[in-house]
Each structure stands twice: as C-alpha cells, then as structure tokens.
Design a protein around this motif. Sequence first.
Motif, PDB file in Angstrom:
ATOM      1  N   SER A 156      42.890  50.838  38.205  1.00 18.76           N
ATOM      2  CA  SER A 156      43.403  51.428  37.255  1.00 18.76           C
ATOM      3  C   SER A 156      41.760  51.340  36.124  1.00 18.76           C
ATOM      4  O   SER A 156      41.154  52.251  35.494  1.00 18.76           O
ATOM      5  CB  SER A 156      44.522  51.556  36.258  1.00 18.76           C
ATOM      6  N   SER A 157      41.622  50.464  36.005  1.00 19.09           N
ATOM      7  CA  SER A 157      40.770  50.007  34.651  1.00 19.09           C
ATOM      8  C   SER A 157      39.423  49.058  35.257  1.00 19.09           C
ATOM      9  O   SER A 157      40.281  48.211  36.080  1.00 19.09           O
ATOM     10  CB  SER A 157      41.350  49.779  33.533  1.00 19.09           C
ATOM     11  N   ILE A 196      33.618  34.547  37.269  1.00 20.40           N
ATOM     12  CA  ILE A 196      34.134  35.814  37.209  1.00 20.40           C
ATOM     13  C   ILE A 196      33.813  36.359  36.654  1.00 20.40           C
ATOM     14  O   ILE A 196      33.111  37.011  35.253  1.00 20.40           O
ATOM     15  CB  ILE A 196      35.936  36.155  36.990  1.00 20.40           C
ATOM     16  N   GLU A 197      32.962  37.209  37.348  1.00 18.39           N
ATOM     17  CA  GLU A 197      31.213  38.517  36.601  1.00 18.39           C
ATOM     18  C   GLU A 197      32.246  39.211  36.039  1.00 18.39           C
ATOM     19  O   GLU A 197      32.461  40.021  36.613  1.00 18.39           O
ATOM     20  CB  GLU A 197      30.386  39.178  37.526  1.00 18.39           C
ATOM     21  N   ASP A 198      32.013  39.539  34.661  1.00 23.17           N
ATOM     22  CA  ASP A 198      32.116  41.101  34.254  1.00 23.17           C
ATOM     23  C   ASP A 198      30.990  41.597  34.745  1.00 23.17           C
ATOM     24  O   ASP A 198      30.129  41.715  33.163  1.00 23.17           O
ATOM     25  CB  ASP A 198      32.393  40.685  33.086  1.00 23.17           C
ATOM     26  N   ALA A 199      30.887  42.834  35.280  1.00 20.92           N
ATOM     27  CA  ALA A 199      30.562  43.462  35.429  1.00 20.92           C
ATOM     28  C   ALA A 199      30.883  45.130  34.881  1.00 20.92           C
ATOM     29  O   ALA A 199      30.029  46.358  35.367  1.00 20.92           O
ATOM     30  CB  ALA A 199      29.736  43.481  37.146  1.00 20.92           C
ATOM     31  N   CYS A 200      31.388  45.219  34.046  1.00 25.76           N
ATOM     32  CA  CYS A 200      32.099  46.380  33.533  1.00 25.76           C
ATOM     33  C   CYS A 200      30.905  47.115  33.285  1.00 25.76           C
ATOM     34  O   CYS A 200      30.819  48.527  32.890  1.00 25.76           O
ATOM     35  CB  CYS A 200      32.877  45.764  32.576  1.00 25.76           C
ATOM     36  N   GLN A 201      30.122  46.734  32.586  1.00 28.38           N
ATOM     37  CA  GLN A 201      29.374  47.368  31.420  1.00 28.38           C
ATOM     38  C   GLN A 201      27.738  47.421  33.062  1.00 28.38           C
ATOM     39  O   GLN A 201      26.218  47.705  32.177  1.00 28.38           O
ATOM     40  CB  GLN A 201      28.512  46.897  30.429  1.00 28.38           C
ATOM     41  N   ASN A 254      34.555  53.437  33.284  1.00 25.52           N
ATOM     42  CA  ASN A 254      35.956  54.458  32.498  1.00 25.52           C
ATOM     43  C   ASN A 254      34.781  54.951  31.737  1.00 25.52           C
ATOM     44  O   ASN A 254      33.669  55.282  31.717  1.00 25.52           O
ATOM     45  CB  ASN A 254      36.732  54.011  31.283  1.00 25.52           C
ATOM     46  N   HIS A 255      34.972  55.689  30.841  1.00 27.07           N
ATOM     47  CA  HIS A 255      34.029  56.705  30.093  1.00 27.07           C
ATOM     48  C   HIS A 255      32.896  57.001  29.827  1.00 27.07           C
ATOM     49  O   HIS A 255      31.530  57.453  29.687  1.00 27.07           O
ATOM     50  CB  HIS A 255      34.464  57.923  29.481  1.00 27.07           C
ATOM     51  N   GLY A 308      36.806  58.524  34.205  1.00 28.22           N
ATOM     52  CA  GLY A 308      37.031  58.978  33.097  1.00 28.22           C
ATOM     53  C   GLY A 308      37.870  57.623  32.257  1.00 28.22           C
ATOM     54  O   GLY A 308      37.243  57.081  31.799  1.00 28.22           O
ATOM     55  N   GLU A 309      39.064  57.110  33.860  1.00 26.43           N
ATOM     56  CA  GLU A 309      39.121  56.245  33.632  1.00 26.43           C
ATOM     57  C   GLU A 309      39.297  54.915  34.827  1.00 26.43           C
ATOM     58  O   GLU A 309      39.365  55.829  36.094  1.00 26.43           O
ATOM     59  CB  GLU A 309      40.644  55.557  33.325  1.00 26.43           C
ATOM     60  N   GLY A 310      38.985  54.043  35.085  1.00 24.03           N
ATOM     61  CA  GLY A 310      39.420  53.402  36.457  1.00 24.03           C
ATOM     62  C   GLY A 310      38.540  51.955  36.716  1.00 24.03           C
ATOM     63  O   GLY A 310      37.815  51.591  36.123  1.00 24.03           O
ATOM     64  N   GLY A 311      38.449  50.991  37.680  1.00 26.16           N
ATOM     65  CA  GLY A 311      38.103  49.819  37.778  1.00 26.16           C
ATOM     66  C   GLY A 311      37.327  49.944  39.632  1.00 26.16           C
ATOM     67  O   GLY A 311      37.937  50.160  40.268  1.00 26.16           O
TER      68      GLY A 311
END
Length: 391
Positions: free
Chosen positions: A50-51, A146-151, A174-175, A182-185
């Motif tokens: 969900s994120s 753990i790679e944070d590839a959120c961006q 996310n947005h 919208g929101e997710g991951g």
Amino acid sequence: MYRLGDEEINAIAKVIRSRKLFRYDEDSECIRFEKRYAQYLGVAEALMTSSGTSALVAALGGLGVGPGDEVIVPAHTYMATAVAVLQVGAIPVIVDVDESITLSPEALEDAIGPRTKAVIPVHMWGLPCDMNRIMEIAQRRGLLVIEDACQGVGGAYEGRKLGSIGHAGAFSFNHFKNMTCGEGGAVVSNDARVMKIARCMIDCCRFFWDGKEDIQDFSAAGSRASEIEGAMMNAQLDRIEDMICTMRQTKKQIIASTTASGQLQASPRHSPDWECGTKICYLLPTAEAAESFVSQVGGVIAAKTGRHTYNEWDPILNRRAGHVPAMNPFNWEQNRGCRMDYSLDMCARSLEILGRTVMIDNNPDFPPQKIQELIDRINAAAESVCTAAAK
Ligand SMILES: Cc1ncc(COP(=O)(O)O)c(C=O)c1O
C-alpha cells in the motif's frame, strides 16, 4: 514526475465495472503487474504494497532485521527510510552522504559496528548510489542491503535496474514518484523465503493460503494493494521506459550545455547513462552561491526540500517511536547496545554539501524551446554567480 491519461481511466473503469476489487480474484491486475514488474526489473518476485514505507518494512522483516540490530541509513532521504527500520524494532544509524548526495561508501564503511546488520542505500531523487562499492563493502563486512528505490522507479545502475541489486528492494508509487497510483508501493527480491515472509508482513492471513511449513507464522499489519491500484500500475508500467529515457537524454543535454565552459559543476553521478534524470543537480562553490543561483534560475537547494535531511527528522532525533513508550524500540532492552546518540550536527559534512547542491526539475514533456530557455538561464546565472564566488 509521471504521465497520466485515458489508459489509466479506462483500466480503472474496467476494474470497477467487473466489481472485482480484491487482489486475489481471478485475472488479478495486481498479480499481472507483479509478474510484469519483476520481469522489467530482472528479479524473481515483486509484491505490491500500500506504500513505499510498507514495502521497506516488508523487506526488512523478510530479511529478518529486528530488535538488537542497527541499520545504516543516509543523512539525506525521506524520513520514512529511518521510520521503517524502527517499525521492525531495529535502530537507524545515520551516516553522511557525499557530493553525489547519496550514501558515502567511506562513511558506510566507517560506521559499521558490531550490531550493524543491514544498510539501506537510497537512490534519492532518482540518482543511483555507488552500488558497486556499497555491495563490495556489504559483502566483505557481512551486511544485508535493502535498496530504497522509492524515488528511483525506472532508473538503473550500470544496466541493472535500481532495487534489483541488493538483497531486497522497495519502491513507492505515491503521487510524487515516476509511476503512481496515488499511494502504493512494491517490495522485490530474488530470495523466495524473503518474499514469503514479506507477503505475511503485508497480509496477516497469508499463512492460510501459502502454508506455514517452512516459516514460523506471526501476526503483522495489513498493507495490501487493491485491484484499482494494480490496474493503474499496469497502465503506468507501459509508460515508464520512454519517460525515463527522455528525461535522461534531456538531463544529459542540459548538463553538457551548461558545464562545458568549466564554470558550473554538475553534481557527481554514479551512472549517468542509466539514472532516472528526474532532477538536474549542480554543486555550487558556496551556500551563498547556491542561494543566488536558485533565485535566478529556480529549483531548490537540496538542504531545503523539507523532511529529506536528518536534521528535520524530529521524532527520530528525539528518539520517539511507537504510539506508546512501551512500543518504542529506543526503550527496549535488546537495543541497549545500539548507537542512538543523534545530534543536529552529527553529519555536518552532509549539511555542508546539501547546502551547496541545487536541484532543478526535469520533465519528459519539455518542448525543445523550453529546454533551450532553461540552458540559457542556467548559463547566465552561472556566469554571474560563479564569477562572484571566485572573487
Ligand atoms: C526515499 C523514500 N523512501 C521512502 C518513501 C516512503 O514511501 P511512501 O510515501 O509511499 O510510504 C519515500 C516517499 O516519499 C521516499 O521518497
């Protein structure tokens, strides 16, 4: 930065008309996306969440990180990276970034202590970390990555997609990200056991379906994605490659046309042929020069983006995690030996670099004329700002 259009509207409308909004129904959009995204990244498995925060928590949990463990995080990232570490009961250790504004491999190596179990390199603003050096250090010193590839959605490092290089990777949809619903991951890994635990981390009933023969069952919070998100992500995935390639090319063009005279210095990049290209970054000689540059060109100073640097993470600096003191990992006996002495100036080198780094937004839909105008504006500002700084 993302593109949106009728494809997303039609995909969502189809799900609503089908009245099948739960992800485990037949012809699941979520499962289709997970298979396609895993293939796109070149990993064995992907799981929608969900994120981005829940993806990081699932990755950490899947790898067995917990109380008594320290996890190294960079001084420049969204606070959620450090929050996720606390969510699994471990303690974040904050270390410097270098001029690339991503995790400094030297600072990582220096910070490793007897309790350090993992490191989270963050591909901030779509800029790839120095993954060869980070992976070499992690392997030599026995750390999980753990790679944070959120961006970093859609970007790569020397040909390997961001998020696919470490033991697990986490993405945000996310947005503000390169693909969005919208929101997710999503959480990804090549390790089937990590993914099995990750599934349970985001869905407390997963054991009923997957069985518990090979892992101990446990309860965890729910953060599943819905079919509406799955449908939208399938449409978004069709767009990502072209969008990233365009931004990468535009960034290369702008950097080449603004640094050739040697006056202006681009921030060092670890994989310019593969990065996302979302932000065009320059390292100015002084903080004053950076302020003046931004006032003429636009953009933002990396130290002033809000919530993206450790000195703004109040709950962490004040060791306030959990909704009641008993749920605060900073108070736990198992964490007594972990390093948690945070201070505002503990990563002074990062603050100094971030105060001189300017970021300008890129856009895959910039027309050629707008690109040329931006180049002209940057060159004019470089002339005045760098000449003044040299005096
Ligand atoms: C680097 C980084 N990590 C983690 C997150 C958390 O993602 P989300 O907001 O989807 O929970 C974000 C989101 O902005 C982020 O930028």
